[in-house]
Scaffold this motif. Structure first.
Motif, short mmCIF file in Angstrom:
data_model
loop_
_atom_site.label_atom_id
_atom_site.label_comp_id
_atom_site.label_asym_id
_atom_site.label_seq_id
_atom_site.Cartn_x
_atom_site.Cartn_y
_atom_site.Cartn_z
N PRO A 208 74.57 46.33 -14.22
CA PRO A 208 74.50 47.79 -14.04
C PRO A 208 73.13 48.38 -14.38
O PRO A 208 72.80 49.47 -13.90
N THR A 209 72.33 47.69 -15.18
CA THR A 209 71.02 48.22 -15.55
C THR A 209 70.05 48.20 -14.37
O THR A 209 68.98 48.83 -14.44
N ILE A 210 70.39 47.49 -13.30
CA ILE A 210 69.47 47.38 -12.17
C ILE A 210 69.22 48.73 -11.52
O ILE A 210 68.15 48.97 -10.96
N HIS A 211 70.19 49.65 -11.58
CA HIS A 211 69.97 50.98 -10.99
C HIS A 211 68.74 51.63 -11.61
O HIS A 211 67.88 52.18 -10.89
N ALA A 212 68.64 51.59 -12.94
CA ALA A 212 67.49 52.20 -13.60
C ALA A 212 66.19 51.49 -13.22
O ALA A 212 65.15 52.14 -13.07
N GLU A 213 66.25 50.18 -13.04
CA GLU A 213 65.05 49.44 -12.64
C GLU A 213 64.58 49.89 -11.26
O GLU A 213 63.39 50.07 -11.01
N GLY A 214 65.55 50.07 -10.35
CA GLY A 214 65.20 50.54 -9.01
C GLY A 214 64.58 51.93 -9.04
O GLY A 214 63.62 52.22 -8.29
N THR A 215 65.08 52.77 -9.91
CA THR A 215 64.54 54.11 -10.05
C THR A 215 63.10 54.07 -10.55
O THR A 215 62.23 54.80 -10.05
N ILE A 216 62.83 53.21 -11.53
CA ILE A 216 61.49 53.10 -12.09
C ILE A 216 60.50 52.58 -11.04
O ILE A 216 59.40 53.12 -10.88
N VAL A 217 60.90 51.52 -10.33
CA VAL A 217 60.02 50.95 -9.31
C VAL A 217 59.70 51.98 -8.24
O VAL A 217 58.55 52.12 -7.80
N ALA A 218 60.72 52.74 -7.83
CA ALA A 218 60.50 53.77 -6.81
C ALA A 218 59.59 54.88 -7.33
O ALA A 218 58.71 55.37 -6.61
N GLU A 219 59.80 55.29 -8.58
CA GLU A 219 59.02 56.39 -9.14
C GLU A 219 57.53 56.04 -9.26
O GLU A 219 56.67 56.88 -9.01
N LEU A 220 57.24 54.80 -9.61
CA LEU A 220 55.85 54.39 -9.80
C LEU A 220 55.21 53.82 -8.53
O LEU A 220 54.01 53.54 -8.51
N GLY A 221 56.01 53.67 -7.48
CA GLY A 221 55.48 53.12 -6.24
C GLY A 221 54.32 53.94 -5.69
O GLY A 221 54.41 55.17 -5.60
N GLY A 222 53.23 53.26 -5.35
CA GLY A 222 52.10 53.93 -4.73
C GLY A 222 51.23 54.75 -5.67
O GLY A 222 50.40 55.54 -5.21
N THR A 223 51.37 54.56 -6.99
CA THR A 223 50.63 55.38 -7.96
C THR A 223 49.38 54.67 -8.49
O THR A 223 48.88 55.03 -9.56
N PHE A 224 48.88 53.69 -7.79
CA PHE A 224 47.79 52.85 -8.30
C PHE A 224 46.60 53.64 -8.81
O PHE A 224 46.05 53.36 -9.87
N ASP A 225 46.16 54.63 -8.04
CA ASP A 225 44.94 55.36 -8.40
C ASP A 225 45.04 56.05 -9.75
O ASP A 225 44.02 56.25 -10.43
#
Length: 294
Positions: free
Chosen positions: A201-218
């Motif tokens: 069940p913790t995977i939902h939060a992991e997906g949220t984190i990955v999506a939130e930080l996606g594309g933020t490299f700069d």
């Protein structure tokens, strides 16, 4: 590492949630933040390799073991606040993060002044965040129905973790294989083991984190901390381009790619990490220790 060599402690995060941790070793403090489908105990071998020179803190991220639950609006900010509470209690200026935990450590280094050195193993920073939200609705439905094996399959494809040969296998067969793997782990697990079924069940939060930080490299161009950026040539293909981008963006960075190592190579061998090897953990720990001793 035996349980007797690990002591337990806890801190309170900003929203009042308790974040528990294990602790071992002597010397300056290092916080190790585990990745997805892991818990604090997933890096006991790594902690053991550092324990002669550092006091190692192994916190359970929310939803696991010693720590409290996720909250409805859980996101990167909450994760950073949890990490900050442990860093403050430990007096730590160093942290090592793995996968999603690595993404959190990197964001903490951007937003907190306390971190001076960070090491990251395959941090889960991807090019675009939006595609990583699309599978969450199906995942949540399968978890709600109690079909954990199906949810795990959904997350594997959602995170783009599936090797090419699995993409041509019938989904039903993948679900059946996953269920058998979880059942086998549960039969052999001791009382302290947090199993794949419990972690799912913790995977939902992991997906949220990955999506939130996606594309933020700069945004990470402002990180003042010294960074050791690690990965493996057999790691997750979707994360490799992100490491290359981070190498160019981060002001103070050294990168190492371990030949033949995969996404779980810094973690203890076990049910969720069947390809893990103690010698790989020790080699990665040696590089991290050398870096932290500079």
């Amino acid at each position: 590492m035996s349980a007797a060599e690990l002591t337990q402690g806890a801190v309170t995060s900003r929203d009042g949630t308790e974040i528990g941790y294990y602790k071992t070793g002597t010397g300056p403090a290092v916080v190790v933040l585990h990745g997805s489908m892991e818990s604090a105990r997933s890096h006991t071998l790594f902690a053991e390799a550092l324990a002669d020179d550092f006091t190692v803190y192994l916190p359970d991220r929310r939803g696991r073991g010693l720590s409290g639950p996720h909250r409805p609006d859980h996101g990167v900010r909450t994760e950073v606040e949890d990490l900050e509470a442990v860093l403050t209690a430990a007096g730590a200026e160093r942290a090592f993060g793995i996968s999603a935990g690595g993404a959190v450590v990197l964001e903490a280094a951007r937003t907190l002044t306390s971190l001076k050195q960070i090491a990251l193993y395959e941090p889960a920073i991807v090019a675009e965040g939006a595609p990583h939200r699309e599978w969450l609705a199906r995942f949540d439905q399968e978890i709600a129905q109690g079909d954990v094996a199906a949810a795990m399959v959904t997350s594997m494809f959602g995170f783009e973790m599936a090797p090419a040969f699995l993409k041509v296998m019938p989904r039903g067969l993948l679900r059946w294989t996953t269920e058998k793997m979880m059942a086998k782990e549960e039969r052999s697990a001791d009382g302290d083991t947090i199993t794949m079924r419990q972690l799912a069940p913790t995977i939902h939060a992991e997906g949220t984190i990955v999506a939130e930080l996606g594309g933020t490299f700069d945004a990470f161009a402002s990180v003042d901390a010294e960074v050791l950026l690690l990965g493996g040539t057999k790691g997750l293909p979707g994360l490799r381009p992100g490491r290359a981008t981070l190498e160019n963006v981060l002001p103070h960075v050294r990168r190492i790619e371990f030949d033949g190592y995969d996404h779980g190579s810094s973690s203890d061998p076990g049910g969720v990490n069947p390809t893990g090897k103690p010698e790989a953990v020790r080699r990665i720990a040696t590089e991290v220790k050398t870096f932290f001793q500079q």
